[in-house]
Write an enzyme that holds these catalytic residues in place. Sequence first.
Site, PDB file in Angstrom:
ATOM      1  N   TYR A 130      61.499 135.552  16.166  1.00 52.50           N
ATOM      2  CA  TYR A 130      62.223 135.415  17.429  1.00 52.50           C
ATOM      3  C   TYR A 130      62.666 133.961  17.615  1.00 52.50           C
ATOM      4  CZ  TYR A 130      63.260 135.582  22.441  1.00 52.50           C
ATOM      5  OH  TYR A 130      63.882 135.495  23.650  1.00 52.50           O
ATOM      6  N   LEU A 165      50.865 143.909  53.543  1.00 55.37           N
ATOM      7  CA  LEU A 165      50.282 145.247  53.526  1.00 55.37           C
ATOM      8  C   LEU A 165      49.042 145.302  54.395  1.00 55.37           C
ATOM      9  CD1 LEU A 165      50.425 145.862  49.678  1.00 55.37           C
ATOM     10  CD2 LEU A 165      51.724 147.123  51.389  1.00 55.37           C
ATOM     11  N   GLU A 212      49.742 151.726  42.490  1.00 49.40           N
ATOM     12  CA  GLU A 212      50.036 150.563  41.637  1.00 49.40           C
ATOM     13  C   GLU A 212      48.859 149.593  41.708  1.00 49.40           C
ATOM     14  OE1 GLU A 212      53.620 148.843  43.277  1.00 49.40           O
ATOM     15  OE2 GLU A 212      54.695 150.748  43.186  1.00 49.40           O
ATOM     16  N   LYS A 248      47.137 146.205  42.396  1.00 49.35           N
ATOM     17  CA  LYS A 248      47.529 145.097  43.272  1.00 49.35           C
ATOM     18  C   LYS A 248      47.182 143.794  42.576  1.00 49.35           C
ATOM     19  CE  LYS A 248      47.367 143.452  48.014  1.00 49.35           C
ATOM     20  NZ  LYS A 248      47.017 142.059  47.775  1.00 49.35           N
ATOM     21  N   ASP A 261      46.933 139.887  41.714  1.00 47.43           N
ATOM     22  CA  ASP A 261      46.621 138.724  42.531  1.00 47.43           C
ATOM     23  C   ASP A 261      47.411 137.541  42.003  1.00 47.43           C
ATOM     24  OD1 ASP A 261      45.458 137.409  44.535  1.00 47.43           O
ATOM     25  OD2 ASP A 261      43.486 137.205  43.593  1.00 47.43           O
ATOM     26  N   TYR A 303      57.734 145.418  41.387  1.00 50.45           N
ATOM     27  CA  TYR A 303      57.157 146.600  42.034  1.00 50.45           C
ATOM     28  C   TYR A 303      57.868 147.077  43.285  1.00 50.45           C
ATOM     29  CZ  TYR A 303      54.842 142.671  44.440  1.00 50.45           C
ATOM     30  OH  TYR A 303      54.571 141.510  45.096  1.00 50.45           O
ATOM     31  N   LYS A 311      41.606 147.833  48.932  1.00 56.98           N
ATOM     32  CA  LYS A 311      40.920 146.685  48.340  1.00 56.98           C
ATOM     33  C   LYS A 311      39.702 147.144  47.541  1.00 56.98           C
ATOM     34  CE  LYS A 311      42.103 142.834  49.993  1.00 56.98           C
ATOM     35  NZ  LYS A 311      43.071 141.848  49.568  1.00 56.98           N
ATOM     36  N   CYS A 370      21.882 109.066  49.620  1.00 53.41           N
ATOM     37  CA  CYS A 370      23.100 109.555  48.971  1.00 53.41           C
ATOM     38  C   CYS A 370      22.897 109.531  47.452  1.00 53.41           C
ATOM     39  CB  CYS A 370      24.275 108.671  49.365  1.00 53.41           C
ATOM     40  SG  CYS A 370      25.767 109.019  48.422  1.00 53.41           S
ATOM     41  N   CYS A 380      25.335 106.627  46.017  1.00 52.74           N
ATOM     42  CA  CYS A 380      25.202 105.196  46.311  1.00 52.74           C
ATOM     43  C   CYS A 380      23.817 104.809  46.831  1.00 52.74           C
ATOM     44  CB  CYS A 380      26.264 104.758  47.315  1.00 52.74           C
ATOM     45  SG  CYS A 380      25.955 105.380  48.973  1.00 52.74           S
ATOM     46  N   CYS A 432      26.980 110.677  54.137  1.00 46.09           N
ATOM     47  CA  CYS A 432      26.745 109.300  53.744  1.00 46.09           C
ATOM     48  C   CYS A 432      27.800 108.480  54.467  1.00 46.09           C
ATOM     49  CB  CYS A 432      26.895 109.157  52.232  1.00 46.09           C
ATOM     50  SG  CYS A 432      27.006 107.443  51.708  1.00 46.09           S
ATOM     51  N   CYS A 464      30.702 103.659  49.393  1.00 42.65           N
ATOM     52  CA  CYS A 464      30.164 104.707  48.511  1.00 42.65           C
ATOM     53  C   CYS A 464      31.222 105.110  47.488  1.00 42.65           C
ATOM     54  CB  CYS A 464      29.735 105.917  49.350  1.00 42.65           C
ATOM     55  SG  CYS A 464      29.226 107.325  48.353  1.00 42.65           S
TER      56      CYS A 464
HETATM   57  S1  IVH Z   1      54.490 145.894  47.672  1.00 45.57           S
HETATM   58  C1  IVH Z   1      55.620 146.400  51.805  1.00 45.57           C
HETATM   59  N1  IVH Z   1      53.204 146.187  45.444  1.00 45.57           N
HETATM   60  O1  IVH Z   1      50.385 142.140  47.921  1.00 45.57           O
HETATM   61  C2  IVH Z   1      55.484 146.101  50.402  1.00 45.57           C
HETATM   62  N2  IVH Z   1      52.734 144.254  46.761  1.00 45.57           N
HETATM   63  O2  IVH Z   1      49.764 142.230  50.906  1.00 45.57           O
HETATM   64  C3  IVH Z   1      54.603 144.936  50.127  1.00 45.57           C
HETATM   65  N3  IVH Z   1      51.098 142.742  45.751  1.00 45.57           N
HETATM   66  O3  IVH Z   1      52.794 139.970  49.226  1.00 45.57           O
HETATM   67  C4  IVH Z   1      54.636 144.532  48.756  1.00 45.57           C
HETATM   68  N4  IVH Z   1      50.764 143.912  43.936  1.00 45.57           N
HETATM   69  O4  IVH Z   1      52.042 139.628  46.821  1.00 45.57           O
HETATM   70  C5  IVH Z   1      53.379 145.415  46.532  1.00 45.57           C
HETATM   71  N5  IVH Z   1      52.174 146.574  43.430  1.00 45.57           N
HETATM   72  C6  IVH Z   1      52.350 145.818  44.504  1.00 45.57           C
HETATM   73  C7  IVH Z   1      51.651 144.592  44.676  1.00 45.57           C
HETATM   74  C8  IVH Z   1      51.876 143.851  45.836  1.00 45.57           C
HETATM   75  C9  IVH Z   1      50.449 142.808  44.594  1.00 45.57           C
HETATM   76  C10 IVH Z   1      50.938 141.667  46.736  1.00 45.57           C
HETATM   77  C11 IVH Z   1      52.211 140.985  47.126  1.00 45.57           C
HETATM   78  C12 IVH Z   1      52.326 141.136  48.609  1.00 45.57           C
HETATM   79  C13 IVH Z   1      50.935 141.448  49.011  1.00 45.57           C
HETATM   80  C14 IVH Z   1      50.942 142.311  50.237  1.00 45.57           C
END
Ligand code: IVH
Length: 669
Positions: A36, A83, A114, A116, A118, A228, A316, A410, A413, A428, A433
Amino acid sequence: MMSAISRLIVDLRQQLNEHNYRYYVLDDPIISDSEYDALLRQLENLEQAHPELITPDSPTQRIGAAPLVEFGTVTHRIPLLSLANAMNTDELLAFDERTRKGLAGAEQVEYVGEPKLDGLAVELIYENGCLVTGSTRGDGTTGENITANLRTVRSIPLQLRTAELPVPALLEVRGEVFISKTDFDKLNAQRSAAEKATFANPRNAAAGSLRQLDPAVTATRPLSIYCYQAGAIEGVTYLTHWDFLQDLKKWGFPVNPNIKRLTGAEDIVTYHRQMEARRNDLPYEIDGVVIKVNSLPERERLGIRSRSPRWAIAGKFKAQQVTTVVEDILASVGRTGAITPVAKLKPVYVSGVTVTNATLHNQDEVDRMDVRIGDTVLIQRSGDVIPKVVKVITEKRPPRTKPYKLPAACPVCTHPIYRPPDEAVARCQNLACPAQIKGRIEHFVSKGALDIDGFGTKLVDQLVEIGRINSVDQLFGLTAEELAGLERMGEKSAANIIAAIEAAKRTTFARFVHALGIRNIGEHLSRVLERELAGDIQRFMTSTIDELIAIDEVGPIVAECVIRFWSDSTNRSIVEACLTAGVKLAEPVVSPGLDLSGKTFVFTGSLEQFTRSQAKEMVENLGGRASGSVSKKTDYLVAGPGAGSKLRKAEELDITVLSENAFLELINS
Ligand code: IVH
């Protein structure tokens, strides 16, 4: 007529885009990375020889934008909502129930599940198939324009693939930029080898990388994206979210392979449980699943609340907890002198990172949990929060342990540490320090303190690191020659800084005392002390606790902090050294005529004759207070041109409004 060269260039670009697609979307590359790179180099060479043929969407043009001074803003056509959370199974079931009710008692709703991720939410805007804008979520309504940085993310198509689908006039795609667990470990390993600060977690690393002003820096970071969600679209309509996600893939966007169509409550709960079980095996960090109603007309019917849609929820996961052993407990000294007990842990892996430290916050927390060296503890990490010790497994406590007590001195120091009554944190207070010196100097030179222009963090860091400055008084011994010898410092700026230091010597008692950073003595109390002690620093240094308490606004806790501060002979000699170096504290302005004590002022609009901080100083010199917001307690609003909501509120509350001139007249009366 297309020349042979242009044809070759177009062909190479197509090949590269197709390989990119196979790699990032299909996860099925048919050439190696080096093949590539060879193709890319071939294209680069051709383009270099024929710069007139370069187009912005060429795979060679990902990096190249100049560094920015600041990011512009982008107003989202459709807000990026957040959300609502479901913390457990019951709350997921309640979401399904609400949804069915909202859809007039539908029996089973179809959802898409989906992972979620981070990371950091972004929006990508394509006009006629070309990436034109990329932005952060920001506050949901406006975000930062980070187009140049997003262009460097290799998995983001600069141009939509058109092999299988027509090109919509407008396509807004939302997704999450993230760094995989292994990329994160590599990045941090590189950084620590280069003696750079490491990132606390993949999320911070991704966010920090995207918010670089220089896209060339972002380009070196291993950023990924999964898309997404749709924003505004013109030219195609969809009936379901699932169909949209399938088309995203065809256009060339990476879409998480673990998305799933779900029917009814049972499926939701199963999906949530399965993903939670797989969480540690995934190559990236997730903190839950997102459950979204699949049908777009149904979404319409459900609508949104103020900040989140009724048609989606974040399920969550439980915070990850693991057990490990406390190998030691150390007292760490922060930049402000706060002493924090830190548990040194036997390294354990928890939600994406290897944890070796956990904060124990303060002595009260240590006592409450009775954490001891040698204990087995349960620790928890959630999101980007610093790991914390949840509890001690006392059954596993080895014999002959003893309760932990913070040291009396401390650890850096050796000066005595002091915990004011009613405060959880021990400190302290030594001005010299080493753990605090950078923070002390930054505070000393800051706006409300000695206000030394141009004395930034980088300079402080350098001077402390080369051992040139160990306490604030040494600032006054700096010379232009030695500053000019430092990194990133020309002769001109060195001379300017020395001039600023010279100028800062003529200061006031209030600024100087504030600059010392005595616990609980901020800008306001420094002014109160200045007035009460007639600006006499010697008198302040030798005040007794009773004399201090006699001052209105000074209570026993503040008084005790002052006494402790001056009981440290290092602190006294540093102050003496400042005075010897030429620091002069101006006689405070006494205006017997006007006493503003008990009066509160608010300043608004653009002030032309004085700055806000000067205004504040004037008011406080006369015993008054300056506040940021208008309330019933406000006595005067000083309004310059352009005053808006504060002026309206003051008028509503019938508060006296002064012009700048009227204010000056009042002050000088
Ligand atoms: S949809 C109304 N899809 O979660 C739609 N969000 O709390 C809101 N996030 O700011 C977004 N994975 O940063 C959606 N598969 C997913 C996600 C996702 C992570 C995060 C995103 C958003 C936050 C909402």
